[in-house]
Design a protein around this motif. Structure first.
Motif, PDB file in Angstrom:
ATOM      1  N   ASN A 113       0.840  -1.192   0.000  1.00 57.29           N
ATOM      2  CA  ASN A 113       0.000   0.000   0.000  1.00 57.29           C
ATOM      3  C   ASN A 113       0.872   1.238   0.000  1.00 57.29           C
ATOM      4  O   ASN A 113       1.866   1.315   0.723  1.00 57.29           O
ATOM      5  CB  ASN A 113      -0.930   0.005   1.221  1.00 57.29           C
ATOM      6  N   CYS A 114       0.464   2.181  -0.841  1.00 52.98           N
ATOM      7  CA  CYS A 114       1.195   3.421  -1.017  1.00 52.98           C
ATOM      8  C   CYS A 114       1.040   4.275   0.233  1.00 52.98           C
ATOM      9  O   CYS A 114      -0.064   4.504   0.710  1.00 52.98           O
ATOM     10  CB  CYS A 114       0.597   4.109  -2.237  1.00 52.98           C
ATOM     11  N   GLU A 115       2.173   4.747   0.760  1.00 48.98           N
ATOM     12  CA  GLU A 115       2.084   5.506   2.013  1.00 48.98           C
ATOM     13  C   GLU A 115       1.583   6.934   1.802  1.00 48.98           C
ATOM     14  O   GLU A 115       1.289   7.632   2.764  1.00 48.98           O
ATOM     15  CB  GLU A 115       3.435   5.529   2.727  1.00 48.98           C
ATOM     16  N   HIS A 116       1.487   7.356   0.530  1.00 45.15           N
ATOM     17  CA  HIS A 116       0.989   8.711   0.276  1.00 45.15           C
ATOM     18  C   HIS A 116      -0.529   8.771   0.214  1.00 45.15           C
ATOM     19  O   HIS A 116      -1.125   9.799   0.517  1.00 45.15           O
ATOM     20  CB  HIS A 116       1.559   9.253  -1.044  1.00 45.15           C
ATOM     21  N   HIS A 117      -1.141   7.669  -0.246  1.00 44.30           N
ATOM     22  CA  HIS A 117      -2.606   7.686  -0.421  1.00 44.30           C
ATOM     23  C   HIS A 117      -3.317   6.519   0.252  1.00 44.30           C
ATOM     24  O   HIS A 117      -4.536   6.469   0.263  1.00 44.30           O
ATOM     25  CB  HIS A 117      -2.959   7.659  -1.919  1.00 44.30           C
ATOM     26  N   PHE A 118      -2.546   5.565   0.770  1.00 47.95           N
ATOM     27  CA  PHE A 118      -3.138   4.346   1.362  1.00 47.95           C
ATOM     28  C   PHE A 118      -4.049   3.616   0.374  1.00 47.95           C
ATOM     29  O   PHE A 118      -5.152   3.191   0.709  1.00 47.95           O
ATOM     30  CB  PHE A 118      -3.872   4.669   2.680  1.00 47.95           C
ATOM     31  N   PHE A 184      -1.980   2.101  -7.545  1.00 50.08           N
ATOM     32  CA  PHE A 184      -3.372   2.522  -7.726  1.00 50.08           C
ATOM     33  C   PHE A 184      -3.539   4.031  -7.544  1.00 50.08           C
ATOM     34  O   PHE A 184      -4.502   4.598  -8.034  1.00 50.08           O
ATOM     35  CB  PHE A 184      -4.290   1.740  -6.779  1.00 50.08           C
ATOM     36  N   CYS A 185      -2.583   4.666  -6.863  1.00 54.95           N
ATOM     37  CA  CYS A 185      -2.668   6.139  -6.743  1.00 54.95           C
ATOM     38  C   CYS A 185      -2.394   6.789  -8.090  1.00 54.95           C
ATOM     39  O   CYS A 185      -2.756   7.948  -8.306  1.00 54.95           O
ATOM     40  CB  CYS A 185      -1.698   6.654  -5.675  1.00 54.95           C
ATOM     41  N   VAL A 186      -1.774   6.055  -8.987  1.00 51.53           N
ATOM     42  CA  VAL A 186      -1.526   6.555 -10.347  1.00 51.53           C
ATOM     43  C   VAL A 186      -2.626   6.081 -11.306  1.00 51.53           C
ATOM     44  O   VAL A 186      -3.042   6.814 -12.191  1.00 51.53           O
ATOM     45  CB  VAL A 186      -0.136   6.076 -10.851  1.00 51.53           C
TER      46      VAL A 186
HETATM   47 ZN   LIG Z   1       0.105   7.012  -3.751  1.00 52.28          ZN
END
Ligand SMILES: [Zn+2]
Ligand SMILES: Nc1nc2c(ncn2[C@@H]2O[C@H](COP(=O)(O)OP(=O)(O)OP(=O)(O)O)[C@@H](O)[C@H]2O)c(=O)[nH]1
Length: 224
Positions: A113-118, A184-186
């Protein structure tokens, strides 16, 4: 013994230029003062508040269990790799066959999981090492990948953490890692690009040598 060493040292390594490169996941000193149950209780409360703030009717039968479900999922599954005691035990064997070529484990699937957007990061990791006398159980390569993936992550850090953990576990500099992942944030928001992927790499020891790097990349079929 090895495992204890891994737990204490793994997040801080001496980099190429003998400069201390801190690739530790940013955790507070009191990160593990609360036990899992206490964390689940607190996250549940806050997640319920988030859902309520979004306007959801928290008395609805389908939604009622969600805060607890999310809290449990965070602590016990998605972010279980934050906890040093969840570091997999390493099974090392003597290199009885004197196998001296690289061993490549490719297409190790991971979910992070991306730490910028979860939101999810989903991808494949390809790892290689050349034995310095010990060999590792193949599944442990997967377990190391998954341990570090189960944290809020950025791909660059994930790549280095896996590489450093393998070097430490195997007692060799000769380690290579390539991570190819969809963020997935992208893809699901923001720029909303569904076709790109992000590739990061880690080459240490003999893998810095162009021919070895090439051989590894051929074996994982990233080329052409
Ligand atoms: Zn992200
Ligand atoms: N370097 C790196 N960047 C990442 C990773 N995961 C997500 N990002 C980027 O982190 C950035 C987050 O910073 P911001 O620009 O403040 O976030 P944002 O406003 O939501 O950005 P947009 O995604 O452009 O809408 C974005 O550009 C993400 O694409 C990663 O693993 N590594």
């Amino acid at each position: 013994m090895l495992n204890t060493q891994l737990k204490s040292d793994i997040d801080q390594q001496i980099g190429d230029d003998h400069v201390l490169t801190n690739i530790a996941t940013p955790l507070r000193a009191d990160a593990f003062e609360l036990d899992d149950d206490a964390k689940i209780e607190i996250i549940q409360k806050h997640f319920k508040e988030i859902m309520h703030t979004l306007g959801l009717d928290m008395t609805d039968e389908s939604l009622q269990g969600t805060p607890k479900r999310v809290a449990k999922m965070y602590v016990k599954e998605l972010f279980s790799g934050l906890k040093p005691e969840n570091m997999p035990a390493m099974t090392l064997f003597e290199n009885e066959y004197k196998y001296s070529e690289m061993l490549v484990e490719r297409d190790i699937t991971f979910y992070s999981n991306c730490e910028h957007h979860f939101v999810p990061i989903v991808g494949k990791v390809h790892v290689a090492y050349i034995s310095s006398g010990k060999v590792i159980g193949l599944s442990k390569l997967h377990r190391i990948v998954n341990f570090y993936a189960r944290r809020p992550q950025v791909q660059e850090r994930l790549t280095i953490q896996i590489g450093n953990a393998l070097k430490e576990a195997l007692g060799t500099e000769n380690v290579a890692v390539v991570v190819d992942a969809d963020h997935f944030c992208v893809s699901s928001r923001g720029i909303a690009d569904q076709s790109s992927s992000t590739v990061t790499s880690y080459f240490e020891g003999v893998f810095k040598n162009a021919a070895k790097k090439e051989e590894f990349l051929q074996l994982v079929k990233l080329k052409d």
